[in-house]
Write an enzyme that holds these catalytic residues in place. Structure first.
Site, mmCIF file in Angstrom:
data_model
loop_
_atom_site.group_PDB
_atom_site.id
_atom_site.type_symbol
_atom_site.label_atom_id
_atom_site.label_comp_id
_atom_site.label_asym_id
_atom_site.label_seq_id
_atom_site.Cartn_x
_atom_site.Cartn_y
_atom_site.Cartn_z
ATOM 1 N N GLN A 1 -13.701 1.824 -1.295
ATOM 2 C CA GLN A 1 -13.766 0.408 -0.931
ATOM 3 C C GLN A 1 -14.990 0.176 -0.056
ATOM 4 O OE1 GLN A 1 -10.079 -0.805 0.980
ATOM 5 N NE2 GLN A 1 -9.143 -1.298 -0.994
ATOM 6 N N ALA B 1 -13.451 -11.612 6.269
ATOM 7 C CA ALA B 1 -13.427 -10.172 5.999
ATOM 8 C C ALA B 1 -13.128 -9.992 4.523
ATOM 9 C CB ALA B 1 -12.368 -9.491 6.851
ATOM 10 N N ARG C 1 -4.206 6.063 -2.349
ATOM 11 C CA ARG C 1 -2.923 5.370 -2.563
ATOM 12 C C ARG C 1 -2.022 6.201 -3.452
ATOM 13 N NH1 ARG C 1 -4.528 -1.001 -2.882
ATOM 14 N NH2 ARG C 1 -5.840 -0.902 -1.009
ATOM 15 N N TRP D 1 0.843 -1.198 0.000
ATOM 16 C CA TRP D 1 0.000 0.000 0.000
ATOM 17 C C TRP D 1 0.884 1.257 0.000
ATOM 18 C CZ3 TRP D 1 -1.203 -4.202 3.250
ATOM 19 C CH2 TRP D 1 -2.364 -4.888 2.899
ATOM 20 N N VAL E 1 -5.243 -11.833 7.343
ATOM 21 C CA VAL E 1 -6.124 -12.992 7.131
ATOM 22 C C VAL E 1 -5.303 -14.258 6.918
ATOM 23 C CG1 VAL E 1 -8.184 -11.814 6.226
ATOM 24 C CG2 VAL E 1 -6.284 -12.341 4.686
ATOM 25 N N HIS F 1 -6.749 1.724 2.927
ATOM 26 C CA HIS F 1 -7.838 0.764 2.745
ATOM 27 C C HIS F 1 -8.860 0.951 3.867
ATOM 28 C CE1 HIS F 1 -5.153 -2.430 5.045
ATOM 29 N NE2 HIS F 1 -5.110 -1.235 5.602
HETATM 30 C C1 YSA Z 1 -8.292 -8.109 2.309
HETATM 31 C C2 YSA Z 1 -8.571 -9.010 3.326
HETATM 32 C C3 YSA Z 1 -9.481 -8.667 4.272
HETATM 33 O O1 YSA Z 1 -9.713 -9.498 5.314
HETATM 34 C C4 YSA Z 1 -10.164 -7.456 4.222
HETATM 35 C C5 YSA Z 1 -9.898 -6.585 3.204
HETATM 36 C C6 YSA Z 1 -8.948 -6.913 2.254
HETATM 37 C C7 YSA Z 1 -8.624 -5.937 1.206
HETATM 38 C C8 YSA Z 1 -7.392 -5.123 1.530
HETATM 39 N N1 YSA Z 1 -7.617 -4.214 2.625
HETATM 40 C C9 YSA Z 1 -7.020 -4.344 0.304
HETATM 41 O O2 YSA Z 1 -7.041 -3.118 0.295
HETATM 42 N N2 YSA Z 1 -6.701 -5.109 -0.724
HETATM 43 S S1 YSA Z 1 -6.324 -4.520 -2.181
HETATM 44 O O3 YSA Z 1 -5.194 -3.673 -2.083
HETATM 45 O O4 YSA Z 1 -6.163 -5.631 -3.067
HETATM 46 O O5 YSA Z 1 -7.580 -3.663 -2.629
HETATM 47 C C10 YSA Z 1 -8.874 -4.225 -2.617
HETATM 48 C C11 YSA Z 1 -9.594 -3.846 -3.897
HETATM 49 O O6 YSA Z 1 -9.551 -2.453 -4.096
HETATM 50 C C12 YSA Z 1 -8.938 -4.433 -5.137
HETATM 51 O O7 YSA Z 1 -9.347 -5.765 -5.345
HETATM 52 C C13 YSA Z 1 -9.433 -3.508 -6.214
HETATM 53 O O8 YSA Z 1 -10.731 -3.858 -6.620
HETATM 54 C C14 YSA Z 1 -9.486 -2.194 -5.505
HETATM 55 N N3 YSA Z 1 -8.303 -1.368 -5.789
HETATM 56 C C15 YSA Z 1 -7.061 -1.546 -5.342
HETATM 57 N N4 YSA Z 1 -6.241 -0.569 -5.770
HETATM 58 C C16 YSA Z 1 -7.007 0.258 -6.517
HETATM 59 C C17 YSA Z 1 -8.323 -0.251 -6.522
HETATM 60 N N5 YSA Z 1 -9.322 0.360 -7.196
HETATM 61 C C18 YSA Z 1 -9.023 1.470 -7.867
HETATM 62 N N6 YSA Z 1 -7.788 2.043 -7.903
HETATM 63 C C19 YSA Z 1 -6.767 1.466 -7.234
HETATM 64 N N7 YSA Z 1 -5.593 2.048 -7.249
#
Ligand code: YSA
Length: 369
Positions: free
Chosen positions: A239, A337, A225, A170, A283, A199
């Site tokens: 999100q 989650a 981000r 992140w 997780v 997030h």
């Molecule tokens: C994972 C496990 C858990 O128990 C709970 C939550 C999570 C998600 C974790 N917090 C997270 O942020 N994962 S992620 O970085 O992969 O982002 C989740 C989702 O946000 C992605 O699958 C995507 O759909 C979206 N995303 C990520 N970066 C993005 C974005 N959407 C738009 N622009 C970006 N830069």
């Protein structure tokens, strides 16, 4: 007009002659009148208490009786005739005036009205509301957390301590320390530096610190981000976090809830999803959920990066270390989650080829919703 002369020569012939002149003058002027107010003024000039005819009548009183009777009755007759003429003229003017007002102000009440332009909801808001309604129907409640977050909630309590390589997942906007703002929403004394949350997962911690299981919550919100943008990546996006904790929660429960949610949101009963193993420190096991790309029907497009699948969310079974961090007795509770990328869901739902359109401020784009 004639009053000065009257005082000099009292004689009925002169009086009758004057009456004729008054009549002629009044009728000529009246004939040229086109305005109600001016006609009222003219009427007063001739028939008012200090008008020409009243002055005449006053002068007539001084004539000898025979002459007084003759000129008096002529004057009274003239007064009645002029009053009638003025009233007739005023009635005509009022009528034409009324007609012209009607003409001017005429409206066709059967014509369709002019629509006042109205604002409308952003597609992200529409989908967020839909998503919330679906989760609410499955027993989840909405909770919120701050956008300015501390290092502890965004990382440490989620089992991502400082120097842990997972922090690189992140790219973060760090905030410069400011004592005053720190005092407000987010206490930062022991919570490390402040940042824009990367997030919505810190809301899990905030909620669990103050609530005992069992529960089901969702937490929609904006995240930030520090990364390069492209058709499916923004620096600011939305999100929707979900968390269900109870005694016997399984991956099967997660799969059912998420499949049900996506099918109802996209109104597509045979919507295909796939779970890919993935790593998130909070997780175990962790996975990512992809949805078969509806934009191109899996033929390959810029949204799914020609893969036919679009990554929608990260998810997993809550790590026991996270339960321990919030004070729950480890092994007593289980939970799943997830963190859904709402912008990507909206892109799919409305066939939007580029995430950057959402905040472009382009009305041609926004007016389509
Ligand atoms: C994972 C496990 C858990 O128990 C709970 C939550 C999570 C998600 C974790 N917090 C997270 O942020 N994962 S992620 O970085 O992969 O982002 C989740 C989702 O946000 C992605 O699958 C995507 O759909 C979206 N995303 C990520 N970066 C993005 C974005 N959407 C738009 N622009 C970006 N830069």
């Amino acid at each position: 007009m004639f009053a000065g002369r009257l005082r000099v020569r009292y004689n009925d012939e002169i009086m009758l002659d004057e009456l004729k002149k008054i009549e002629q003058s009044a009728r000529e002027k009246l004939a040229n009148m086109g305005d109600i107010d001016a006609t009222e003024v003219l009427k007063i000039q001739f028939l008012g208490r200090k008008g020409a005819l009243s002055l005449m009548l006053r002068a007539i009183k001084n004539l000898p009786e025979q002459e007084r009777i003759k000129t008096g009755s002529a004057a009274n007759r003239l007064r009645q005739e002029l009053e009638a003429a003025f009233d007739k003229k005023l009635a005509e003017l009022k009528k034409t005036n009324h007609e012209s007002v009607l003409q001017r102000e005429w409206i066709d009440v059967t014509r369709p009205g002019v629509k006042t332009p109205r604002g409308h909801l952003h597609p992200l808001t529409l989908v967020r509301r839909d998503a919330e309604a679906i989760f609410h129907s499955m027993g989840f409640v909405t909770v919120e957390g701050p956008e300015v977050e501390s290092e502890r909630y965004n990382f440490d309590a989620l089992n991502i301590p400082a120097n842990h390589p997972a922090r690189d997942m992140w790219d973060t906007f760090w905030l410069r320390s400011n004592q005053k703002s720190q005092k407000s929403k987010v206490k930062s004394q022991n919570d490390g530096r402040l940042l824009l949350r990367t997030h919505t997962s810190p809301v899990q911690i905030r909620y669990m610190e103050t609530h005992e299981p069992p529960f089901r919550i969702i937490a929609p919100g904006r995240v930030f981000r520090y990364e390069a943008t492209d058709a499916s990546h923004e620096i600011q996006f939305y999100q929707l976090e979900g968390l269900m904790v109870d005694r016997h929660v399984s991956i099967a429960n997660f799969k059912f809830v998420i499949q049900e949610f996506l099918r109802r949101l996209f109104r597509k009963q045979n919507l295909e999803i796939r779970l890919r193993p993935s790593y998130f420190p909070f997780v175990e096991p962790g996975f990512e959920v992809d949805v078969a790309c509806i934009v191109c029907n899996q033929k390959g497009c810029s949204v799914c990066k020609r893969s036919g699948w679009l990554e929608m969310m990260g998810a997993g079974m809550v790590h026991q270390k996270v339960f321990a961090a919030v004070g729950y007795v480890p092994a007593e509770w289980t939970g799943f989650a997830f963190g859904i990328g709402l912008d990507r869901v909206v892109m799919m739902k409305y066939n939007i080829p580029d995430i950057r359109l959402f905040h472009s401020g382009d009305l041609r784009f926004l007016k389509q919703f």
